[in-house]
Write an enzyme that holds these catalytic residues in place. Structure first.
Site, short mmCIF file in Angstrom:
data_model
loop_
_atom_site.label_atom_id
_atom_site.label_comp_id
_atom_site.label_asym_id
_atom_site.label_seq_id
_atom_site.Cartn_x
_atom_site.Cartn_y
_atom_site.Cartn_z
CG ASN A 130 6.43 4.12 -2.41
OD1 ASN A 130 6.05 3.03 -1.89
ND2 ASN A 130 5.94 4.69 -3.33
CG ASP A 191 5.47 2.28 -5.98
OD1 ASP A 191 5.05 2.03 -4.86
OD2 ASP A 191 5.15 2.94 -6.81
#
Length: 284
Positions: A130, A191
């Site tokens: 990510n 994230d």
């Protein structure tokens, strides 16, 4: 147009931010697979990473041409976060859905020359790839392993497309045992991410209900609360690149949490002081 993906729904979406209209593009057979990431193409259309490979669509809703088949096991691994670098190569990180095999990796796909795509492996051994982003001077690449709560940085040679000198950029406290949403004691995990014109790294903190802004030195510059527990991806847009768009997830939210945070799963926007970097286009 603002583009994003709904991975679980196997759908690509776009919104005319002036009109407020939203179009959806469900992935249809034989490519009814999760789109992990997309990028606009300089020649029109999109490049996208589905569960089993990278595909090229010449226009919205168009036929998909396979550019590369992933070597991973599609039953347990799929494409996740990715985007194009400043030279037009498409980068894709993957996710180990079982969270036990550490098989997630980071690859790049170069289609600028005639012939087959040049595919290069850059990093591996991750659980959830990510947070891919680059510094404005094209000398630093960022990539995170969400499940391990760590963001890495590398020195990057853009022309040669080589990474070296890996180091930890940020490490966050893991989720406490027995923790659930709404409880104190957990600040989320890294994230999706984006970098602004000053080189600051903006990261969505999944289950942390916040977006963090870090200076290139690693200093925390801002901690911005979000109305959803699971923000997933920031991106800069607008004519002046000072609108920060933020996607979010609702898949794992309980009914009680959705009632308390009804914007979960929505795309939000806010104005920021420092402009972002423009989105890079795929070149083929």
């Amino acid at each position: 147009m603002l583009y994003w993906v709904d991975i679980a729904a196997k759908t690509i979406l776009r919104c005319n931010v002036f009109m407020g209209t939203v179009e959806t593009w469900p992935m249809a057979p034989p490519h009814e697979l999760e789109p992990g990431c997309i990028a606009p193409a300089l020649g029109g259309g999109l490049v996208m990473a589905l569960r089993d490979g990278v595909y090229r669509a010449r226009h919205w809703g168009g036929a998909l041409e396979c550019l590369h088949r992933f070597a991973h096991d599609n039953a347990s691994t799929r494409a996740n976060d990715g985007k194009c670098d400043a030279l037009g190569r498409f980068w894709v990180g993957s996710v180990d859905e079982a969270k036990v095999n550490s098989c997630a990796e980071l690859i790049s796909l170069d289609c600028r020359a005639n012939g087959p795509a040049l595919v290069r492996h850059h990093a591996g051994g991750a659980l959830t790839g990510n947070g891919l982003a680059w510094s404005p001077d094209k000398r630093t690449l960022y990539w995170s392993d969400t499940s391990r709560h760590v963001i890495y940085a590398w020195d990057w040679n853009a022309e040669g497309n080589v990474l070296h000198r890996q180091r930890e950029f940020q490490r966050f406290e893991p989720k406490p045992e027995g923790w659930h949403s709404g409880m104190p004691g957990y600040r989320g995990r890294p994230d999706g991410a984006a970098v602004d014109a000053l080189g600051n790294y903006w990261v969505a903190m999944y289950e942390g209900a916040r977006v963090l802004q870090f200076a290139p030195s690693g200093e925390l510059l801002a901690d911005i609360a979000t109305p959803m527990a699971c923000p997933t991806m920031p991106c800069f847009g607008g004519d002046d690149l000072r609108t920060l768009y933020l996607t979010s997830a609702s898949k794992q939210c309980s009914a009680q949490e959705l009632a308390q945070r009804p914007l979960s799963g929505c795309v939000l926007a806010m104005r920021v002081a420092v402009p972002g970097l423009p989105v890079n286009f795929f070149r083929d």
